[in-house]
Design an enzyme around this catalytic site. Sequence first.
Site: not given
Lengths: 264, 196
Positions: A167, A27, A55, A22
Site C-alpha cells: 500500500d 484498523a 493501532k 486516523s
Amino acid sequence: MTDYLVGQVQKHLPHIPVEVVSQGAEALVFKTSVHPYLPNSISPYLDNHDEYIIKFRPPKPYRHPKIDASITKNRTVGEVKFMSKLARIGIRAPSLISADFNNGIIWMECLGQTLPNGEVSSFKNWLWYLERNEIPDKCVSDEVRVVCIKVGALIGRLHLNNMVHGDLTSSNILLENFEPALIDFGLSSYSGLAEDKAVDLYVMERAILSTHSVFSDKYNAWLLEGYEQIHETEFGKQGKKKHLETIRKLEDVRLRGRKRSMLG
Amino acid sequence: MSWTSVSFPSYPQYTVFISLFTGIENDTISTVKKELIAANAEYDFCFLNTYHVVSVEHLYGSIHRSIANYANDTLKARTVNTEIIFNLSPINKIMEALKKFGVDEKCPNIIAIKVFKTEDIDEKSFIDTNNHLLKLLRIEKDSNIELNDKTLGQLVDVPKVIKVYKLSDVKISSDESQKQAQLTRLVVAACLLRGL
C-alpha cells in the site's frame, strides 16, 4: 461509530488516554502520551518519549466471532512480524513497543514531526505544504529531489529483501528530518517476484499521480531514480538484473493495471 | 540498599517489586535453585540471572505482559513468577526459558521480582522484602545495587543475548551507546513474537 470503537479500545486499555489519528476500513490508529510499561522517570530507547501510537483492529460484527478472532490475530501477528523483520534489516519504520495479538492491538513508536502548518510530516503533507505555501520553484527543488531519491532507495531496499509493502502511497511514508520511514504494513507480504514488486511500484506511481498531479512526472522519475541507484550500489550486477526485470514488469503492469486476472 | 517498585497504568491493582543483587556465592545459588524446585514459600520470587537482560525496557516489557496475563487470567505458566521468565524469552518452551533466564550457577548476579497487590503493601513491606532477600542470598547491603540501564549494560552478556535471540544475521552497532538501544528494540520484538 468511531466513538463506539474508541470505547472498545478503552475496554482493552483501561486508564490510557487515546486520541484518534486516523481510521481505515480495517484498523484505527490512536496517539497516546502514556507508555504501556515504562514510568515517566525511565525513557524508552526511542527518539520520541512523549507520544506513542496504538493501532487497533476492532472486531467486525458481521463476521462469525471465531473467524473474526482468528483473522484479527493473524493479521496483527503478520504486521508485527513484518515490522520486526524491518528492524532486523535496518529499514526505517516504527519500532515495536508492545502487542496484544488476541485483541488486535499494537503499540509502536510515534515517528514524524509537525510541519509549520500543524500537519504531520508525511511525504504527502510535506509536498502539499510546499505546493501551497512556497514559491512554485521549491516544489521541484533539489531538496525535493534528494528526498524523492531517498524514498525510492528505501523502497528498493525493501524489495531487495523480498518484501512488498502492498500500500505504497505518499501518506504511508513519513519524513523525519528528511529521512523517510515506512508505516502501515497491513497489506504487506513477502515476495521475490518481479510482478509483485512492479505492482507495488505501480500503486505508488498512481498514488503520486493522483495526490501530487502537478509535478507527478518529476516525482515519479526521481523515485525510480533512487530505486535504481540502490539496486546497483547494494547488489551490484545482480541488483542491476533484478532492477531491469522489475522495470520491464512495471511497463506491463502500466498497460494492464494492477490486477493480473480479469476476474474481480 | 536499592530496589524499584513499579505499577503499570492499565493495571494499578498490582505493584511489582524489583531488586538487583550482585556477587552471590555459587553455593547460595545452588540452594536457591533447590528451594525453588521444592516450592519453598520463602523463595516465592521470580529470580533471573542478568546475562540475558538487555535493559530496563526489556525487563519491564516482560513484566507488563505477565501482569496483563495475570489480570486477564490467561497465564501460560503456572505462576506469575515463571510467566515473567517465559515472557522474557524468545523460546516457546517454559523449561528452556527457566534454564536460560532463571538462576544459574554461572552467573553471580540475580534480579529478584515479586508481584504484590497494591492494597497490601507499603514502604515498610518493601524494606522487609529486600531484607528477606539479602538474608536468602547471604549477601551484604552493598551488593544490592540500583537497577538501571547502566548497571544492566555492565552485567549483560551480549554474545549470549545474540545467540538466544537469534540475532547473528543482524548488523549490530559497534558503538556501545547505540548497542543497548538497538538490542533493546530487537529483543522486545523477539519476545513479543515468541512462538508465533
